[in-house]
Design a protein around this motif. Structure first.
Motif, short mmCIF file in Angstrom:
data_model
loop_
_atom_site.label_atom_id
_atom_site.label_comp_id
_atom_site.label_asym_id
_atom_site.label_seq_id
_atom_site.Cartn_x
_atom_site.Cartn_y
_atom_site.Cartn_z
N LEU A 1 33.54 62.13 35.34
CA LEU A 1 34.26 61.23 36.24
C LEU A 1 34.56 59.90 35.56
CD1 LEU A 1 35.22 60.97 39.27
CD2 LEU A 1 33.12 59.65 39.62
N MET A 2 35.82 59.52 35.54
CA MET A 2 36.23 58.23 35.01
C MET A 2 36.86 57.42 36.13
SD MET A 2 38.72 57.28 31.75
CE MET A 2 37.57 58.00 30.57
N VAL A 3 36.55 56.12 36.16
CA VAL A 3 37.09 55.24 37.20
C VAL A 3 37.72 54.02 36.56
CG1 VAL A 3 36.60 53.94 39.31
CG2 VAL A 3 35.25 55.99 38.77
N SER A 4 38.94 53.74 36.94
CA SER A 4 39.63 52.51 36.56
C SER A 4 39.57 51.59 37.78
CB SER A 4 41.09 52.82 36.20
OG SER A 4 41.84 51.63 36.11
N PHE A 5 38.98 50.40 37.62
CA PHE A 5 38.72 49.56 38.79
C PHE A 5 38.79 48.09 38.41
CE2 PHE A 5 34.80 49.64 36.57
CZ PHE A 5 33.94 48.67 37.07
N ASP A 6 38.30 47.23 39.30
CA ASP A 6 38.19 45.80 39.03
C ASP A 6 36.78 45.33 39.33
OD1 ASP A 6 40.71 43.78 38.58
OD2 ASP A 6 41.38 45.71 39.37
N ASP A 7 36.31 44.37 38.53
CA ASP A 7 34.98 43.80 38.75
C ASP A 7 35.07 42.28 38.68
OD1 ASP A 7 35.29 43.31 36.04
OD2 ASP A 7 33.60 44.55 35.40
N ALA A 8 33.93 41.62 38.65
CA ALA A 8 33.91 40.16 38.65
C ALA A 8 34.63 39.58 37.44
CB ALA A 8 32.47 39.65 38.71
N LYS A 9 34.49 40.24 36.29
CA LYS A 9 35.13 39.75 35.07
C LYS A 9 36.65 39.82 35.18
CE LYS A 9 35.07 40.21 30.02
NZ LYS A 9 34.45 40.91 28.86
N SER A 10 37.16 40.94 35.69
CA SER A 10 38.62 41.08 35.81
C SER A 10 39.16 40.16 36.91
CB SER A 10 39.01 42.53 36.08
OG SER A 10 38.50 42.99 37.31
N PHE A 11 38.37 39.96 37.98
CA PHE A 11 38.81 39.05 39.04
C PHE A 11 38.80 37.61 38.55
CE2 PHE A 11 39.19 40.49 43.62
CZ PHE A 11 39.71 41.72 43.28
N SER A 12 37.87 37.27 37.68
CA SER A 12 37.86 35.93 37.10
C SER A 12 39.11 35.71 36.25
CB SER A 12 36.60 35.74 36.25
OG SER A 12 36.57 34.46 35.66
N ALA A 13 39.48 36.73 35.49
CA ALA A 13 40.70 36.64 34.68
C ALA A 13 41.93 36.46 35.56
CB ALA A 13 40.85 37.89 33.81
N LYS A 14 41.95 37.15 36.69
CA LYS A 14 43.08 37.02 37.62
C LYS A 14 43.08 35.63 38.26
CE LYS A 14 43.71 41.93 38.79
NZ LYS A 14 43.04 42.53 37.64
N GLY A 15 41.89 35.09 38.53
CA GLY A 15 41.81 33.74 39.08
C GLY A 15 42.33 32.70 38.10
N ASN A 16 41.97 32.86 36.84
CA ASN A 16 42.49 31.95 35.81
C ASN A 16 44.01 32.05 35.71
OD1 ASN A 16 40.04 30.83 34.90
ND2 ASN A 16 39.61 32.62 33.63
N PHE A 17 44.52 33.27 35.85
CA PHE A 17 45.97 33.50 35.80
C PHE A 17 46.65 32.77 36.96
CE2 PHE A 17 49.68 36.06 37.05
CZ PHE A 17 50.40 36.09 35.86
N ILE A 18 46.06 32.85 38.14
CA ILE A 18 46.61 32.16 39.31
C ILE A 18 46.68 30.65 39.06
CG2 ILE A 18 46.08 31.51 41.71
CD1 ILE A 18 44.94 34.38 42.03
N LYS A 19 45.60 30.11 38.51
CA LYS A 19 45.54 28.67 38.25
C LYS A 19 46.52 28.26 37.17
CE LYS A 19 42.16 25.05 37.19
NZ LYS A 19 40.71 24.78 36.93
N GLU A 20 46.55 29.00 36.07
CA GLU A 20 47.41 28.65 34.94
C GLU A 20 48.89 28.75 35.27
OE1 GLU A 20 46.06 31.32 31.98
OE2 GLU A 20 44.15 30.26 31.64
#
Length: 208
Positions: A156-175
Motif C-alpha cells: 500500500l502506497m499513500v500520497s498525502f499531506d502532513d505538517a511539513k507539506s502544510f508548512s510549505a503551503k503556508g509559506n507559499f501563501i505568505k510569499e
C-alpha cells in the motif's frame, strides 16, 4: 483547489496536492499550486483575492515492491517517484472512505482508497503527532513538497499531506500574498496539526 491533481485515474502514483511540478518530468506534470496562481495572476486576478485549497487526505494505491522502491544509489531502498500501480486492485481507505458497491444510481463503484490524515494515524501508519511509524517507509518529495508512505508487505502506497507539506503551503501563501486557504476538510486533521502548521507558516494569528 490544489488537490486531486493525481489519483487512481492516472497510471502512476503522483502527488495529490503538489506545491510545484515544474521540476518533475514533463510526462508527470499535471498541475500545481505554483502553476495555478501564476495562471490566475497572469489573467489579471490580484493575488490577495486568491485562496489556496488544501487537502487533509490522500489517495492510496497498490504498488509492487519492484515498482515502489528504488535504491537511488543508496544502501537503503527509498520510495520511488511516480511508480506504476495495479489498476485492478482498489484498496479500501479509512472509515470515511466510500466503499465498493452499487450507488444510488445503480452504478457499481469501487473503493475510493482515500485516507484522511487522522485515518492514517488510526491505521497505524502515522503516530498521533503525524510522523511515520516503523510500519511504513516515508519519503518527502522536494519537488512537489508532499510526502509519501509505503508498506512493502501490504504493497500500500499513500500520497498525502502532513505538517511539513502544510508548512510549505503556508509559506507559499505568505510569499505570494494570497488571501488565505480553504481545507477539505478540517475533520480529517488530528489535534489541529495541519491547521496549526499552515496557519503559523502563513503568518496568521492563532485566534480567528
Amino acid at each position: 483547489m490544489n488537490y486531486d491533481i493525481s489519483g487512481p485515474w492516472l497510471t502512476y502514483v503522483g502527488p495529490n496536492a503538489p506545491l510545484d511540478d515544474s521540476c518533475a518530468p514533463a510526462a508527470n506534470q499535471q498541475g500545481s499550486a505554483t502553476g495555478a496562481i501564476k495562471a490566475w495572476t497572469t489573467a489579471g486576478v490580484p493575488s490577495h483575492q486568491l485562496v489556496l485549497g488544501v487537502p487533509a487526505y490522500g489517495h492510496s494505491y497498490i504498488v509492487a515492491p519492484s515498482d515502489g522502491l528504488t535504491s537511488n544509489d543508496t544502501e537503503t531502498p527509498i520510495i520511488a517517484s511516480f511508480p506504476a500501480f495495479d489498476k485492478n486492485q482498489h484498496p479500501k481507505g479509512d472509515k470515511w472512505d466510500d466503499g465498493e458497491g452499487v450507488d444510488e444510481c445503480g452504478v457499481q463503484q469501487t473503493n475510493g482508497g482515500n485516507f484522511n490524515f487522522i485515518g492514517l494515524i488510526e491505521a497505524g501508519m502515522l503516530f498521533p503527532n503525524g510522523t511515520a511509524t516503523a510500519a511504513v517507509d516515508y519519503r518527502f518529495d522536494e519537488c512537489s513538497q508532499t510526502p509519501y508512505l509505503y508498506n512493502e508487505t501490504s504493497q500500500l502506497m499513500v500520497s498525502f499531506d502532513d505538517a511539513k507539506s502544510f508548512s510549505a503551503k503556508g509559506n507559499f501563501i505568505k510569499e505570494n500574498n494570497l488571501r488565505g486557504f480553504a481545507i477539505w476538510e478540517s475533520a480529517g486533521d488530528n489535534n489541529d496539526i495541519l491547521l496549526n502548521s499552515i496557519r503559523t507558516a502563513a503568518g496568521f494569528d492563532e485566534d480567528c
